[in-house]
Scaffold this motif. Structure first.
Motif, PDB file in Angstrom:
ATOM      1  N   ARG B 191       0.820  -1.202   0.000  1.00 17.88           N
ATOM      2  CA  ARG B 191       0.000   0.000   0.000  1.00 17.88           C
ATOM      3  C   ARG B 191       0.860   1.260   0.000  1.00 17.88           C
ATOM      4  O   ARG B 191       0.624   2.199  -0.757  1.00 17.88           O
ATOM      5  CB  ARG B 191      -0.897  -0.036   1.235  1.00 17.88           C
ATOM      6  N   LEU B 192       1.859   1.250   0.863  1.00 17.04           N
ATOM      7  CA  LEU B 192       2.756   2.399   0.928  1.00 17.04           C
ATOM      8  C   LEU B 192       3.464   2.614  -0.407  1.00 17.04           C
ATOM      9  O   LEU B 192       3.619   3.755  -0.876  1.00 17.04           O
ATOM     10  CB  LEU B 192       3.786   2.184   2.042  1.00 17.04           C
ATOM     11  N   ASN B 193       3.859   1.526  -1.029  1.00 19.65           N
ATOM     12  CA  ASN B 193       4.568   1.646  -2.303  1.00 19.65           C
ATOM     13  C   ASN B 193       3.658   2.172  -3.410  1.00 19.65           C
ATOM     14  O   ASN B 193       4.117   2.891  -4.302  1.00 19.65           O
ATOM     15  CB  ASN B 193       5.167   0.294  -2.700  1.00 19.65           C
ATOM     16  N   VAL B 194       2.389   1.823  -3.346  1.00 22.42           N
ATOM     17  CA  VAL B 194       1.437   2.385  -4.307  1.00 22.42           C
ATOM     18  C   VAL B 194       1.289   3.885  -4.056  1.00 22.42           C
ATOM     19  O   VAL B 194       1.359   4.697  -4.983  1.00 22.42           O
ATOM     20  CB  VAL B 194       0.067   1.689  -4.198  1.00 22.42           C
ATOM     21  N   LEU B 195       1.114   4.245  -2.793  1.00 23.23           N
ATOM     22  CA  LEU B 195       0.929   5.661  -2.457  1.00 23.23           C
ATOM     23  C   LEU B 195       2.135   6.491  -2.883  1.00 23.23           C
ATOM     24  O   LEU B 195       1.986   7.584  -3.450  1.00 23.23           O
ATOM     25  CB  LEU B 195       0.712   5.803  -0.944  1.00 23.23           C
ATOM     26  N   SER B 196       3.316   5.984  -2.643  1.00 28.18           N
ATOM     27  CA  SER B 196       4.527   6.749  -2.954  1.00 28.18           C
ATOM     28  C   SER B 196       4.941   6.575  -4.411  1.00 28.18           C
ATOM     29  O   SER B 196       5.957   7.118  -4.830  1.00 28.18           O
ATOM     30  CB  SER B 196       5.664   6.304  -2.044  1.00 28.18           C
ATOM     31  N   GLU B 197       4.168   5.816  -5.143  1.00 28.23           N
ATOM     32  CA  GLU B 197       4.475   5.536  -6.556  1.00 28.23           C
ATOM     33  C   GLU B 197       5.896   5.003  -6.720  1.00 28.23           C
ATOM     34  O   GLU B 197       6.652   5.458  -7.581  1.00 28.23           O
ATOM     35  CB  GLU B 197       4.249   6.799  -7.391  1.00 28.23           C
ATOM     36  N   GLY B 198       6.195   4.040  -5.864  1.00 25.99           N
ATOM     37  CA  GLY B 198       7.464   3.336  -6.000  1.00 25.99           C
ATOM     38  C   GLY B 198       8.660   4.016  -5.364  1.00 25.99           C
ATOM     39  O   GLY B 198       9.789   3.535  -5.494  1.00 25.99           O
ATOM     40  N   GLN B 199       8.432   5.127  -4.677  1.00 28.40           N
ATOM     41  CA  GLN B 199       9.565   5.842  -4.092  1.00 28.40           C
ATOM     42  C   GLN B 199      10.032   5.220  -2.776  1.00 28.40           C
ATOM     43  O   GLN B 199      11.075   5.594  -2.256  1.00 28.40           O
ATOM     44  CB  GLN B 199       9.201   7.309  -3.855  1.00 28.40           C
ATOM     45  N   THR B 200       9.243   4.334  -2.234  1.00 30.73           N
ATOM     46  CA  THR B 200       9.654   3.669  -1.002  1.00 30.73           C
ATOM     47  C   THR B 200       9.995   2.210  -1.286  1.00 30.73           C
ATOM     48  O   THR B 200       9.462   1.608  -2.221  1.00 30.73           O
ATOM     49  CB  THR B 200       8.530   3.703   0.041  1.00 30.73           C
ATOM     50  N   SER B 201      10.852   1.659  -0.474  1.00 30.60           N
ATOM     51  CA  SER B 201      11.147   0.235  -0.567  1.00 30.60           C
ATOM     52  C   SER B 201      11.562  -0.267   0.798  1.00 30.60           C
ATOM     53  O   SER B 201      12.379   0.355   1.472  1.00 30.60           O
ATOM     54  CB  SER B 201      12.254  -0.027  -1.578  1.00 30.60           C
TER      55      SER B 201
END
Lengths: 222, 222
Positions: B191-201
């Motif tokens: 979910r976080l990765n969707v929200l950040s559009e891939g900016q988080t890992s």
DNA sequence: GTCTATATCGAGATAGAC
DNA sequence: GTCTATCTCGATATAGAC
């Protein structure tokens, strides 16, 4: 499924209204039981028995047990996010469209913490939503992962409030804040109260909100 | 429980070892499936099929599906808390028995975050433990609520490190920190990765640990 | 619309042969 | 110890009377 299920409320009496009453009884009983015992531990029989309606009602009014769960999830989620969006809107108005971090987080956390109050009519709904997040059906999980539009308003506001931070930092800190929020389960409170030997109490939600806001605001300031 | 289960690998095959091998196959397959799909969504048939053993193995080796779950929970919990206690002990040694907040929190958070690493052999165990916390059996929930002895070591250390804070404040902040930790689920990362559009890992667990520690430490300093 | 009775299925657990 | 076949139960969903 049938057209009448969509227009149940707001019509004149008789047959149509009886339907709405039964449907609401099922809805309310199911939400409560799911919130208290978990989705998989509650049978359709439990629900209809608690609601005082007949066993077939769930399938007649909602289609299936899964669809009932999804219905409750949709309605309560929309309700909660409407309150959050309204608070964020007001914070924008008060701050020329650029509210500080604490006010953004307050818009995110205040509605669910209000719902948590011992005498609030949505207290059980919040527990339901927290549970649905981890125990829900595949359909719910898909929505949770896919639909982040309500969160984007908050992440955008936070990015604007803290242009000095990298976007990555902001997203992670939002994630941490949501983690704090999602941990507000009855069971976790009980555990905390055992650990603190009764020195903590979640009954005062205003105080809890203050604590959470201060903790999260400090985390964002780091 | 029997000594033979601990020495399964690296022996020549005979009767006693076959037992241990089968039991371990069941244990490992069950842990993985429970972690990925949830306890209620995995059947004994799923487990034995994945393990490549016969259907009766679960009941023969563990007694029941519930007992299997509890067994996994007990073993992994003990393992994790042993690592935490060791780190806290080392922090005490380094600081004459009074480590600062950050080192206490590091002892609490580092072991689970190490387990989270993509190539760590306990990665799946951590997801299992997080899931078991909310989806477990009544027996597990009772243990979770009753047995807080491992946490008390940490709350005591925190109380000593921050004698200026009220005990209530310390317990709540520990609760918030644990909330951050328990939110580290695959689904929430997605979910976080969707929200950040891939900016988080979440792959870089060292960086994630740093982020969490900084956020929580600042929250404690507030 | 509501209810009772039931169809149908999938699950956990077990008996008994090997 | 292991496996197959089966018992038994509890669940969702539905058919059909009223």
């Amino acid at each position: 499924m049938s057209p009448s299920t969509e227009i149940a409320a707001g019509h004149e009496a008789d047959a149509g209204e009886t339907e709405a009453v039964t449907k609401n009884l099922v809805f309310t009983a199911a939400e409560r039981l799911f919130a208290l015992h978990g989705f998989q531990n509650v049978s359709v029989r439990d629900i209809t028995a608690a609601a005082g309606v007949n066993l077939a009602s769930v399938n007649y009014h909602f289609g299936s047990k899964d669809a009932l769960l999804f219905d409750i999830f949709k309605r309560r989620t929309a309700e909660l996010n409407r309150e959050r969006a309204k608070m964020l809107h007001e914070a924008n108005d008060r701050n020329e469209g650029a509210p500080p971090v604490r006010e953004i987080l307050a818009a995110l956390l205040t509605p669910p913490l209000r719902w948590l109050a011992p005498d609030h009519e949505r207290r059980i709904s919040l527990q339901f939503l927290i549970r649905a997040r981890s125990e829900g059906t595949d359909e719910i999980r898909t929505v949770l992962k896919t639909d982040v539009s309500h969160l984007r308003r908050f992440s955008d506001a936070l990015l604007k409030a803290r242009p000095d931070l990298s976007a990555e930092d902001v997203y992670w800190r939002l994630h941490f804040t949501l983690g704090m929020l999602h941990n507000n389960r009855f069971a976790e409170f009980d555990r905390l109260n055992v650990l603190s030997e009764g020195q903590t109490s979640e009954a005062d939600v205003v105080a809890l909100l203050e604590r959470m806001l201060s903790f999260a605001e400090a985390g964002f300031a780091a």
